[in-house]
Write a protein that holds these residues in place. Structure first.
Motif, mmCIF file in Angstrom:
data_model
loop_
_atom_site.group_PDB
_atom_site.id
_atom_site.type_symbol
_atom_site.label_atom_id
_atom_site.label_comp_id
_atom_site.label_asym_id
_atom_site.label_seq_id
_atom_site.Cartn_x
_atom_site.Cartn_y
_atom_site.Cartn_z
ATOM 1 N N VAL A 29 0.818 -1.101 0.077
ATOM 2 C CA VAL A 29 -0.307 0.069 -0.198
ATOM 3 C C VAL A 29 0.821 1.147 -0.156
ATOM 4 O O VAL A 29 2.016 1.270 1.081
ATOM 5 C CB VAL A 29 -0.588 0.101 0.898
ATOM 6 N N ILE A 30 0.355 1.879 -1.407
ATOM 7 C CA ILE A 30 1.466 3.341 -1.182
ATOM 8 C C ILE A 30 0.275 4.616 -1.085
ATOM 9 O O ILE A 30 -0.448 4.862 -2.400
ATOM 10 C CB ILE A 30 2.239 4.036 -2.130
ATOM 11 N N PRO A 31 0.195 5.046 0.157
ATOM 12 C CA PRO A 31 -0.036 6.156 0.351
ATOM 13 C C PRO A 31 -0.477 7.418 -0.736
ATOM 14 O O PRO A 31 1.024 8.435 -0.168
ATOM 15 C CB PRO A 31 -0.636 6.656 1.418
ATOM 16 N N VAL A 32 -0.756 8.184 -1.860
ATOM 17 C CA VAL A 32 -0.531 9.692 -2.154
ATOM 18 C C VAL A 32 -0.994 10.391 -1.923
ATOM 19 O O VAL A 32 -1.896 10.793 -1.404
ATOM 20 C CB VAL A 32 -0.283 9.266 -3.482
ATOM 21 N N SER A 33 -0.454 11.889 -1.437
ATOM 22 C CA SER A 33 -0.620 12.783 -0.637
ATOM 23 C C SER A 33 -1.326 13.844 -1.638
ATOM 24 O O SER A 33 -0.590 14.643 -2.890
ATOM 25 C CB SER A 33 0.282 13.530 0.465
ATOM 26 N N TYR A 34 -2.750 14.300 -0.976
ATOM 27 C CA TYR A 34 -3.144 15.572 -2.316
ATOM 28 C C TYR A 34 -3.729 16.451 -0.972
ATOM 29 O O TYR A 34 -3.931 16.062 -0.343
ATOM 30 C CB TYR A 34 -4.264 15.387 -3.310
ATOM 31 N N CYS A 35 -4.105 18.328 -2.097
ATOM 32 C CA CYS A 35 -3.891 19.082 -1.077
ATOM 33 C C CYS A 35 -4.154 19.276 0.716
ATOM 34 O O CYS A 35 -4.351 19.018 1.476
ATOM 35 C CB CYS A 35 -6.202 18.373 -0.813
ATOM 36 N N GLU A 36 -2.068 18.960 0.456
ATOM 37 C CA GLU A 36 -1.297 19.332 1.382
ATOM 38 C C GLU A 36 -2.171 18.090 2.296
ATOM 39 O O GLU A 36 -1.506 18.808 3.705
ATOM 40 C CB GLU A 36 -2.060 20.740 1.828
ATOM 41 N N GLY A 37 -1.884 17.798 2.492
ATOM 42 C CA GLY A 37 -1.814 15.887 2.995
ATOM 43 C C GLY A 37 -3.138 16.133 4.175
ATOM 44 O O GLY A 37 -3.515 15.291 5.131
ATOM 45 N N ARG A 38 -4.673 16.438 3.702
ATOM 46 C CA ARG A 38 -5.505 16.451 4.411
ATOM 47 C C ARG A 38 -6.722 15.221 3.178
ATOM 48 O O ARG A 38 -7.341 14.106 3.740
ATOM 49 C CB ARG A 38 -6.165 17.840 3.556
ATOM 50 N N ILE A 39 -6.719 15.271 1.698
ATOM 51 C CA ILE A 39 -7.040 14.430 0.702
ATOM 52 C C ILE A 39 -5.772 13.033 0.577
ATOM 53 O O ILE A 39 -4.723 13.705 -0.398
ATOM 54 C CB ILE A 39 -7.824 14.472 -0.400
#
Length: 241
Positions: free
Chosen positions: A193-203
């Motif tokens: 699992v690789i989480p990818v950050s968007y919206c400055e780490g909010r989504i």
């Protein structure tokens, strides 16, 4: 109020183009040929002060990028080449790597509560654990748990398309029970699992080490995928897009 649809329309040649609307990914393409696309972006709008960031890399000669954010009313035909007044438009020489920021307002859609004001998530381990939970619920055909955790997505889709939440919920239910529960999804371990950050780490988008969305299935006829974006809502992890 009459239903409105904001569309991002992009035409490009010999270019890699990535568009983030208020920090959320809405467009990503890389091709040496010429291509034109249009897609709805209601779900990434925040009312006034929307920010469209366009990231460009050249892939060859005669590289260009042009497009617009265009407003359509319910029932109107969406086309990449119709002539109408655009909310904003852009034409960019893509011969060199660059980025362009464009701002605009809209009156109908404001999802800033999720996009701008969700808590920043710094602990990616909880995102990995949540991804594994989602996989297990699909594997076990736990439709009630899935619908519960997708409630923010249901709410926002209903607002975006001016329909009742129950219609979106029933559509999701039919999709899961009719197709998704019968798919041979790619196996995913904790290490995958690789989480990818968007919206400055909010989504965060939940992806895998193979570069696939969390839910991905492939056979000789092609592939099927379901991108999953999550955020913290009222202190709990939830699917928001």
């Amino acid at each position: 109020m009459e239903q409105e649809f904001y569309y991002l329309r992009v035409s490009s040649n010999s270019a890699e183009v990535v568009c983030l609307l208020n920090g959320f990914p809405v467009y990503d393409i890389s091709t040496e040929g010429q291509v034109a696309n249009q897609l709805p972006v209601n779900l990434a709008l925040i009312g006034k002060g929307n920010k469209l960031l366009i990231l460009i890399k050249s892939l060859g000669d005669n590289a260009f990028v042009k497009g617009s954010v265009t407003l359509y009313k319910s029932g109107e035909v969406v086309s990449s080449d119709d002539e109408r007044k655009n909310v904003v438009e852009f034409t960019i020489d893509a011969s060199k790597e660059q980025e362009r920021l464009i701002t605009f307002d809209n009156e109908q859609f404001d999802f800033s509560e999720v996009i701008l004001r969700s808590p920043v998530i710094n602990d990616t381990s909880q995102l990995i654990e949540y991804a594994l939970k989602l996989k297990s619920w699909v594997k076990n055909h736990d439709i009630e748990k899935l619908l519960e955790h997708m409630s923010p997505k249901v709410r926002d889709y209903a607002l975006s398309y001016s329909v009742e939440e129950e219609i979106i919920r029933e559509s999701l239910k039919q999709s899961f029970t009719g197709d998704m529960f019968n798919m041979e999804w790619e196996e995913v371990s904790r290490e995958d699992v690789i989480p990818v950050s968007y919206c400055e780490g909010r989504i965060w988008e939940l992806t895998t080490s193979k570069g696939h969305p969390l839910f991905y299935s492939e056979n000789e006829e092609g592939h099927t995928s379901l991108p999953v974006y999550v955020a913290e809502i009222n202190g709990e992890m939830r699917v928001v897009r």
